[in-house]
Motif scaffolding. Structure first.
Motif, PDB file in Angstrom:
ATOM      1  N   MET A  40      43.443  41.482  41.922  1.00  0.00           N
ATOM      2  CA  MET A  40      43.235  41.560  43.363  1.00  0.00           C
ATOM      3  C   MET A  40      44.233  42.563  43.927  1.00  0.00           C
ATOM      4  N   THR A  41      43.792  43.406  44.826  1.00  0.00           N
ATOM      5  CA  THR A  41      44.705  44.317  45.506  1.00  0.00           C
ATOM      6  C   THR A  41      45.302  43.621  46.723  1.00  0.00           C
ATOM      7  N   VAL A  42      46.374  44.172  47.250  1.00  0.00           N
ATOM      8  CA  VAL A  42      46.986  43.603  48.447  1.00  0.00           C
ATOM      9  C   VAL A  42      45.998  43.645  49.616  1.00  0.00           C
ATOM     10  N   ALA A  43      45.254  44.746  49.710  1.00  0.00           N
ATOM     11  CA  ALA A  43      44.267  44.879  50.791  1.00  0.00           C
ATOM     12  C   ALA A  43      43.218  43.771  50.690  1.00  0.00           C
ATOM     13  N   GLN A  44      42.753  43.487  49.477  1.00  0.00           N
ATOM     14  CA  GLN A  44      41.772  42.408  49.286  1.00  0.00           C
ATOM     15  C   GLN A  44      42.386  41.056  49.612  1.00  0.00           C
ATOM     16  N   ALA A  45      43.644  40.875  49.198  1.00  0.00           N
ATOM     17  CA  ALA A  45      44.333  39.606  49.464  1.00  0.00           C
ATOM     18  C   ALA A  45      44.418  39.348  50.967  1.00  0.00           C
ATOM     19  N   LYS A  46      44.746  40.382  51.731  1.00  0.00           N
ATOM     20  CA  LYS A  46      44.824  40.250  53.193  1.00  0.00           C
ATOM     21  C   LYS A  46      43.464  39.897  53.787  1.00  0.00           C
ATOM     22  N   GLU A  47      42.434  40.523  53.244  1.00  0.00           N
ATOM     23  CA  GLU A  47      41.075  40.279  53.743  1.00  0.00           C
ATOM     24  C   GLU A  47      40.636  38.841  53.454  1.00  0.00           C
ATOM     25  N   TYR A  48      40.846  38.392  52.221  1.00  0.00           N
ATOM     26  CA  TYR A  48      40.459  37.028  51.855  1.00  0.00           C
ATOM     27  C   TYR A  48      41.270  35.987  52.632  1.00  0.00           C
ATOM     28  N   LEU A  49      42.541  36.296  52.858  1.00  0.00           N
ATOM     29  CA  LEU A  49      43.401  35.383  53.608  1.00  0.00           C
ATOM     30  C   LEU A  49      42.890  35.225  55.033  1.00  0.00           C
TER      31      LEU A  49
END
Length: 310
Positions: A250-259
């Motif tokens: 998971m990328t940080v950008a994806q992590a922020k989106e999922y969060l």
């Protein structure tokens, strides 16, 4: 060549609950920690303390109920007790495992205080449940003392704030021990929450999410990697639903989106993802592994878990 520095955050399953469980769990966990040391990592360990601090808080509350002449034990003191109690078993288990492998290295536990903001929103909206189940009369007595309670199955329990960590008081001592090639156990249970009042540190009636404290510790130590041990093999989308999907990376950008989508449970996976984002955001070379320790306590990074990178 400079050694890589790793912070390992141990979850509940890596520690157990009862005294015998904890001693067995720490022996298993020590194997995984020793693998990193064998591979020439500088290792710093932090850990949860949920069952342990709950046990201590309950025991001290019962003691004061039976012997009213004794003053109640503050939450911050219970947290300090849990750091020593868990650190004792953990450092001895790691020391034994290292000596069994012919590795001679000191393992030290640092009683760690973590500064929190007195104006953190968490103090106005406490959510963390602690202590034993109380009767209605006992709950009313707690409220008279200024404490917060909530209704649960079978009665009432205290709830306290979970503010975010701002700084770690003993960070220089931890750095010095790491630079001296020691294995360090610090920020146990998220650290002892304290408020900075001029030259004095005042214990706060709160708990700190241990994953957020682990992320803060990893930042301050400029670690290369943060490993968060939990009860699941990988981070999942749509957790425990028919369309659950496990993530290898998971990328940080994806992590922020999922969060933002609310994919991660509050108080469970969400703090781990928040810690990962905060830790990696400052550096493109940092990474976070969220995984589960296997029963043998080995092969921690052997293809398991979810790897988060920039």
């Amino acid at each position: 060549m400079k050694k890589k520095k790793i912070v390992i955050a141990l979850g509940h399953e890596a520690l157990g609950t009862t005294l015998p469980e904890q001693q067995e769990a720490t022996r298993r966990t020590a194997k995984a920690v020793a693998d990193f040391i064998r591979d020439d990592y500088e290792v710093v360990i932090t850990h949860s303390n949920g069952p342990q601090v709950g046990m201590i808080h309950t025991a001290m509350s019962e003691f004061c109920r039976i012997y009213p002449e004794y003053t109640a034990t503050p939450t911050s003191v219970c947290s300090a007790m849990s750091q020593g109690y868990i650190g004792y078993d953990l450092q001895n288990a790691i020391r034994t495992e290292l000596l069994n492998r012919g590795i001679y290295k000191t393992v030290s536990t640092v009683l760690t205080q973590v500064i929190v903001d007195p104006y953190d929103e968490a103090f106005y909206h406490p959510t963390k449940v602690i202590g034993r189940v109380m009767t209605k009369d006992e709950a009313e007595e707690e409220e008279k003392k200024g404490n917060h309670v909530t209704q649960v199955d079978g009665g009432y329990r205290r709830i306290i704030a979970a503010p975010k960590p701002v700084d770690i008081v003993e960070k220089d001592a931890i750095k010095a021990l790491v630079d001296a090639n020691q294995v360090v156990i610090a920020c146990g249970g998220g650290g002892i929450p304290v408020l900075s009042q001029e030259n004095k540190l005042q214990g706060a009636s709160a708990v700190i999410e241990k994953d957020l404290a682990a992320g803060k510790l990893a930042q301050l130590l400029d670690a290369d990697m943060l490993v968060i041990l939990t009860s699941v093999d990988k981070v999942c989308l749509n957790f425990e639903k028919e369309d659950e999907k496990a993530l290898d990376t998971m990328t940080v950008a994806q992590a922020k989106e999922y969060l933002a989508e609310g994919q991660f449970g509050e108080g469970t996976m969400a703090p781990k993802i928040e810690a990962a984002i905060d830790f990696i955001d400052e550096s493109a070379i940092r990474s976070v592994l969220i995984t589960k320790l296997n029963k043998e306590g080995t092969e921690l990074t052997g293809g398991m878990g979810t790897l988060i990178k920039k």
